[in-house]
Design a protein around this motif. Sequence first.
Motif, PDB file in Angstrom:
ATOM      1  N   ILE A  70      56.395  49.664  39.487  1.00  9.07           N
ATOM      2  CA  ILE A  70      57.273  48.608  39.378  1.00  9.07           C
ATOM      3  C   ILE A  70      56.680  47.173  39.091  1.00  9.07           C
ATOM      4  O   ILE A  70      55.627  46.995  39.925  1.00  9.07           O
ATOM      5  N   ILE A  73      37.915  44.155  37.233  1.00 13.54           N
ATOM      6  CA  ILE A  73      38.665  45.139  36.681  1.00 13.54           C
ATOM      7  C   ILE A  73      38.408  46.254  37.331  1.00 13.54           C
ATOM      8  O   ILE A  73      38.958  47.275  37.951  1.00 13.54           O
ATOM      9  N   GLY A 117      46.765  49.308  40.152  1.00 13.83           N
ATOM     10  CA  GLY A 117      48.223  49.862  40.182  1.00 13.83           C
ATOM     11  C   GLY A 117      47.946  51.161  39.096  1.00 13.83           C
ATOM     12  O   GLY A 117      48.333  52.213  39.444  1.00 13.83           O
ATOM     13  N   SER A 133      41.582  39.302  28.943  1.00 17.71           N
ATOM     14  CA  SER A 133      40.351  38.661  29.148  1.00 17.71           C
ATOM     15  C   SER A 133      39.269  39.203  28.514  1.00 17.71           C
ATOM     16  O   SER A 133      39.560  39.497  27.371  1.00 17.71           O
ATOM     17  N   GLY A 163      37.397  41.281  29.471  1.00 13.18           N
ATOM     18  CA  GLY A 163      37.191  43.164  29.942  1.00 13.18           C
ATOM     19  C   GLY A 163      35.835  43.063  30.149  1.00 13.18           C
ATOM     20  O   GLY A 163      35.300  44.389  29.577  1.00 13.18           O
ATOM     21  N   LYS A 164      34.927  42.463  30.708  1.00 16.13           N
ATOM     22  CA  LYS A 164      33.912  42.917  31.298  1.00 16.13           C
ATOM     23  C   LYS A 164      33.924  43.859  32.353  1.00 16.13           C
ATOM     24  O   LYS A 164      34.848  43.750  33.054  1.00 16.13           O
ATOM     25  N   GLY A 179      43.349  46.748  45.980  1.00 19.50           N
ATOM     26  CA  GLY A 179      43.103  45.866  44.802  1.00 19.50           C
ATOM     27  C   GLY A 179      42.864  44.378  45.320  1.00 19.50           C
ATOM     28  O   GLY A 179      42.437  43.932  46.363  1.00 19.50           O
ATOM     29  N   GLU A 180      42.644  43.468  44.188  1.00 20.58           N
ATOM     30  CA  GLU A 180      42.304  42.249  44.298  1.00 20.58           C
ATOM     31  C   GLU A 180      43.065  41.411  45.096  1.00 20.58           C
ATOM     32  O   GLU A 180      42.783  40.717  45.931  1.00 20.58           O
ATOM     33  N   THR A 213      49.471  43.814  43.891  1.00 25.59           N
ATOM     34  CA  THR A 213      50.146  42.563  42.904  1.00 25.59           C
ATOM     35  C   THR A 213      49.126  41.654  42.666  1.00 25.59           C
ATOM     36  O   THR A 213      49.501  40.321  42.228  1.00 25.59           O
ATOM     37  N   GLY A 214      47.870  41.526  43.014  1.00 24.99           N
ATOM     38  CA  GLY A 214      47.104  40.626  42.306  1.00 24.99           C
ATOM     39  C   GLY A 214      47.027  39.471  43.273  1.00 24.99           C
ATOM     40  O   GLY A 214      47.724  39.337  44.202  1.00 24.99           O
ATOM     41  N   ARG A 274      60.940  43.757  36.764  1.00 29.39           N
ATOM     42  CA  ARG A 274      61.345  43.957  38.144  1.00 29.39           C
ATOM     43  C   ARG A 274      60.425  43.383  39.235  1.00 29.39           C
ATOM     44  O   ARG A 274      59.285  43.781  39.059  1.00 29.39           O
ATOM     45  N   CYS A 290      48.230  36.061  34.156  1.00 30.69           N
ATOM     46  CA  CYS A 290      47.948  36.960  35.352  1.00 30.69           C
ATOM     47  C   CYS A 290      48.939  38.061  35.459  1.00 30.69           C
ATOM     48  O   CYS A 290      48.857  38.963  36.062  1.00 30.69           O
ATOM     49  N   SER A 350      38.705  46.820  41.271  1.00 27.61           N
ATOM     50  CA  SER A 350      40.073  46.995  41.661  1.00 27.61           C
ATOM     51  C   SER A 350      40.775  48.386  41.136  1.00 27.61           C
ATOM     52  O   SER A 350      41.475  49.074  41.936  1.00 27.61           O
ATOM     53  N   GLY A 363      52.143  40.672  34.104  1.00 29.74           N
ATOM     54  CA  GLY A 363      52.384  41.708  33.180  1.00 29.74           C
ATOM     55  C   GLY A 363      51.728  42.786  33.030  1.00 29.74           C
ATOM     56  O   GLY A 363      50.947  43.125  33.847  1.00 29.74           O
ATOM     57  N   GLY A 380      52.741  46.667  40.803  1.00 28.40           N
ATOM     58  CA  GLY A 380      51.767  46.297  40.056  1.00 28.40           C
ATOM     59  C   GLY A 380      51.208  47.051  39.175  1.00 28.40           C
ATOM     60  O   GLY A 380      51.013  48.164  39.535  1.00 28.40           O
ATOM     61  N   ALA A 381      51.239  46.642  37.833  1.00 25.29           N
ATOM     62  CA  ALA A 381      50.661  47.471  37.021  1.00 25.29           C
ATOM     63  C   ALA A 381      49.389  46.659  36.207  1.00 25.29           C
ATOM     64  O   ALA A 381      49.059  46.979  35.267  1.00 25.29           O
TER      65      ALA A 381
HETATM   66  C1  LIG Z   1      41.760  35.215  32.195  1.00 23.67           C
HETATM   67  C2  LIG Z   1      41.325  36.301  33.096  1.00 23.67           C
HETATM   68  C3  LIG Z   1      39.928  36.840  32.453  1.00 23.67           C
HETATM   69  C4  LIG Z   1      39.340  37.836  33.480  1.00 23.67           C
HETATM   70  N1  LIG Z   1      38.307  38.462  32.928  1.00 23.67           N
HETATM   71  C5  LIG Z   1      37.691  39.617  33.636  1.00 23.67           C
HETATM   72  C6  LIG Z   1      36.651  40.202  33.285  1.00 23.67           C
HETATM   73  O1  LIG Z   1      36.175  39.908  31.984  1.00 23.67           O
HETATM   74  N2  LIG Z   1      36.121  41.257  33.918  1.00 23.67           N
HETATM   75  C7  LIG Z   1      36.744  41.463  35.148  1.00 23.67           C
HETATM   76  O2  LIG Z   1      36.175  42.520  35.802  1.00 23.67           O
HETATM   77  N3  LIG Z   1      37.766  40.805  35.653  1.00 23.67           N
HETATM   78  C8  LIG Z   1      38.203  39.731  34.855  1.00 23.67           C
HETATM   79  N4  LIG Z   1      39.238  39.097  35.287  1.00 23.67           N
HETATM   80  C9  LIG Z   1      39.756  39.429  36.995  1.00 23.67           C
HETATM   81  C10 LIG Z   1      40.727  40.830  36.697  1.00 23.67           C
HETATM   82  O3  LIG Z   1      41.478  40.682  35.920  1.00 23.67           O
HETATM   83  C11 LIG Z   1      41.191  41.087  38.100  1.00 23.67           C
HETATM   84  O4  LIG Z   1      40.128  41.115  39.144  1.00 23.67           O
HETATM   85  C12 LIG Z   1      41.967  42.232  37.942  1.00 23.67           C
HETATM   86  O5  LIG Z   1      42.989  42.591  37.091  1.00 23.67           O
HETATM   87  C13 LIG Z   1      42.710  42.411  39.380  1.00 23.67           C
HETATM   88  O6  LIG Z   1      43.209  43.833  39.368  1.00 23.67           O
HETATM   89  P1  LIG Z   1      44.482  44.085  40.386  1.00 23.67           P
HETATM   90  O7  LIG Z   1      45.161  45.480  39.821  1.00 23.67           O
HETATM   91  O8  LIG Z   1      44.066  44.147  41.746  1.00 23.67           O
HETATM   92  O9  LIG Z   1      45.494  42.700  40.058  1.00 23.67           O
HETATM   93  P2  LIG Z   1      46.314  42.100  38.811  1.00 23.67           P
HETATM   94  O10 LIG Z   1      45.441  42.564  37.640  1.00 23.67           O
HETATM   95  O11 LIG Z   1      46.388  40.817  39.099  1.00 23.67           O
HETATM   96  O12 LIG Z   1      47.712  42.961  38.816  1.00 23.67           O
HETATM   97  C14 LIG Z   1      48.633  42.861  39.575  1.00 23.67           C
HETATM   98  C15 LIG Z   1      49.980  43.030  39.153  1.00 23.67           C
HETATM   99  O13 LIG Z   1      50.931  43.157  40.056  1.00 23.67           O
HETATM  100  C16 LIG Z   1      52.043  42.557  39.320  1.00 23.67           C
HETATM  101  N5  LIG Z   1      53.108  41.821  40.235  1.00 23.67           N
HETATM  102  C17 LIG Z   1      52.740  40.755  41.150  1.00 23.67           C
HETATM  103  N6  LIG Z   1      53.748  40.564  42.102  1.00 23.67           N
HETATM  104  C18 LIG Z   1      54.439  41.456  41.764  1.00 23.67           C
HETATM  105  C19 LIG Z   1      55.839  41.744  42.285  1.00 23.67           C
HETATM  106  N7  LIG Z   1      56.342  41.019  43.443  1.00 23.67           N
HETATM  107  N8  LIG Z   1      56.578  42.695  41.716  1.00 23.67           N
HETATM  108  C20 LIG Z   1      56.124  43.608  40.838  1.00 23.67           C
HETATM  109  N9  LIG Z   1      54.843  43.416  40.181  1.00 23.67           N
HETATM  110  C21 LIG Z   1      54.006  42.212  40.871  1.00 23.67           C
HETATM  111  C22 LIG Z   1      51.487  41.267  38.238  1.00 23.67           C
HETATM  112  O14 LIG Z   1      52.658  41.090  37.293  1.00 23.67           O
HETATM  113  C23 LIG Z   1      50.460  42.111  37.722  1.00 23.67           C
HETATM  114  O15 LIG Z   1      50.634  42.775  36.651  1.00 23.67           O
HETATM  115  C24 LIG Z   1      40.049  38.273  34.631  1.00 23.67           C
HETATM  116  C25 LIG Z   1      41.080  37.458  35.010  1.00 23.67           C
HETATM  117  C26 LIG Z   1      41.920  36.538  34.260  1.00 23.67           C
HETATM  118  C27 LIG Z   1      42.916  35.784  34.628  1.00 23.67           C
END
Ligand SMILES: Cc1cc2nc3c(=O)[nH]c(=O)nc-3n(C[C@H](O)[C@H](O)[C@H](O)COP(=O)(O)OP(=O)(O)OC[C@H]3O[C@@H](n4cnc5c(N)ncnc54)[C@H](O)[C@@H]3O)c2cc1C
Length: 517
Positions: free
Chosen positions: A105, A493, A88, A144, A146-147, A484-485, A241-242, A209, A134, A496, A136, A83-84
């Motif tokens: 990956i 953001i 990540g 987003s 980007g707060k 992460g989340e 992976t979010g 992938r 969500c 995480s 990519g 997860g990027a």
């Molecule tokens: C539209 C929108 C607006 C937002 N606005 C804000 C904001 O303004 N401020 C804020 O603080 N938060 C905001 N958030 C929430 C914030 O984006 C998340 O809290 C944060 O991105 C979580 O980070 P993370 O790295 O834990 O997971 P994620 O950002 O969810 O990243 C997980 C990554 O894992 C990848 N992944 C998933 N499964 C697999 C797999 N099996 N193999 C490989 N890769 C995989 C996904 O493609 C994704 O890129 C917003 C979210 C959304 C959807």
Amino acid sequence: MKLNPPDAADPARWKHVAASLLGVPQGRIYHIKPLKRSIDARNKVVFRLKAEIFIGEHIPFSEKIAKSSYPDVSRRPQVIIIGAGPAGLFAALTLIENGLRPVIIERGKDVKARKYDISLLNRGEKLNPDSNYCFGEGGAGTYSDGKLYTRASKRGDVSGVLRTLVEHGASEDILIDAHPHIGTDRLPGIIASMRRTITEAGGDFFFNRRVSALSISKGKIKGVTDHLGNEYQADSVILATGHSARDVYEMLVSYNLTLESKPFALGIRVEHPQQLIDKIQYRMDDRGEHIPAATYSLVTQAEGRGVFSFCMCPGGIIVPAATSEGETVVNGMSNSRRNSPFANSGIAVAIEPADWQQFNSAGAFAALELQRDLETRAWEAAGRSFKAPAQRMTDFLKNKVSSSLPECSYNPGLLSQPLHELLPAFVAHRLKIAFRDFDQKMKGFLTEEAVLTGFESRTSSPVRIPRDENTLCHPQLEGLFPCGEGAGYAGGIVSSAMDGQRCALVIAGRYKSKQAL
Ligand SMILES: Cc1cc2nc3c(=O)[nH]c(=O)nc-3n(C[C@H](O)[C@H](O)[C@H](O)COP(=O)(O)OP(=O)(O)OC[C@H]3O[C@@H](n4cnc5c(N)ncnc54)[C@H](O)[C@@H]3O)c2cc1C
């Protein structure tokens, strides 16, 4: 310094204001280093600037931000990051700083290619289950608002995260603003720059992938396999992976790894004309060019549950945030100038174990099933299209389907539907109490100009992947670091990103102690 809006926007004017405040000639002020800037709208709108003022001396060299340098890790032991997203990417940078090679990956596309899928989705044409709001490069936070504020400041170095973002192209304003944000027009460039830092240091990225299997030997992780059958080996795997990767939760269960249902929140996304929010918050019809679009943050208790505004996007748009067809989810974003004519925000009710237990059994996926059920209902109500079911706020309170809907920023379009019936009764009821209360706090919030869209269901993860408090590993699988989340340890953001750093530091500590042996 208390500054009027035009002065606040013009650093050249700060010296003039500081000189008259301090009673020193302006020429004696060599430098003003801003520390914190906030807007105060309690009476007349003013900015408050906390700054260090250098009188008759230059700013010392040590005060300037030193750019981080990242060592070459191309021949160092590798750590897999799934997860990027922010977790990540920040884990990867921290691993590099500590002499380890990250291999990232990512199921989605790189941030530029991802834009194409997002535009198809915004036009209501197609949803790519691996490339959307969500999934990519950059994760859920990229397209987003980007707060960058967080309540998790005790859990890590918030300013370190902000400095890293500045080094990769964010405006230095985020270092001083009380409520910093970046904007969706700037975030992709910053994410691409972070990727360059990682690859230049010897880290690797694999896009498109999807990790679909783990390699386990004697209770220890040995690597992962993606959906194309490619294998990657490492003794440490960060799982970041979010909150929307439901297939990842299912994969973990298939290895008999324990997961838990977790409290989260459900509700709607409300949109008002931005001008109305400006008028309520600033008490002026035209805020002019120097005052930013007004925000709000609301919270109340309704029959024992918290109801709160969530991810408020002033001057923003509502976006389709589902990750597969057959479900409808809304969220919000805005660009750096926050200049759309609309203000949107999630309004969510806290969901607790009693809620999912009455809905479903008490398994690890009980809360997730409640979430998924609402998203499916919204999809059906929207005529199995990318439109969102919607209702005027005033009609929601009267249990009445809206005969017309106001203009809305949600590009795929709205369909008038009885949200009061589609939502679980305990959520709808509490939202009604909250809207009346919010109207007391912000006179004019409850208006027929406000439109509710369904549903705000991906507020945080409804599942927790357990991890040991000290080792940060899953208790049943040595070397797997839920992060992460999506694992339930962050929300947003910055938190995480900090959780990614924390996992990376623990892994680095393990390698260092192995070397010492
Ligand atoms: C539209 C929108 C607006 C937002 N606005 C804000 C904001 O303004 N401020 C804020 O603080 N938060 C905001 N958030 C929430 C914030 O984006 C998340 O809290 C944060 O991105 C979580 O980070 P993370 O790295 O834990 O997971 P994620 O950002 O969810 O990243 C997980 C990554 O894992 C990848 N992944 C998933 N499964 C697999 C797999 N099996 N193999 C490989 N890769 C995989 C996904 O493609 C994704 O890129 C917003 C979210 C959304 C959807």
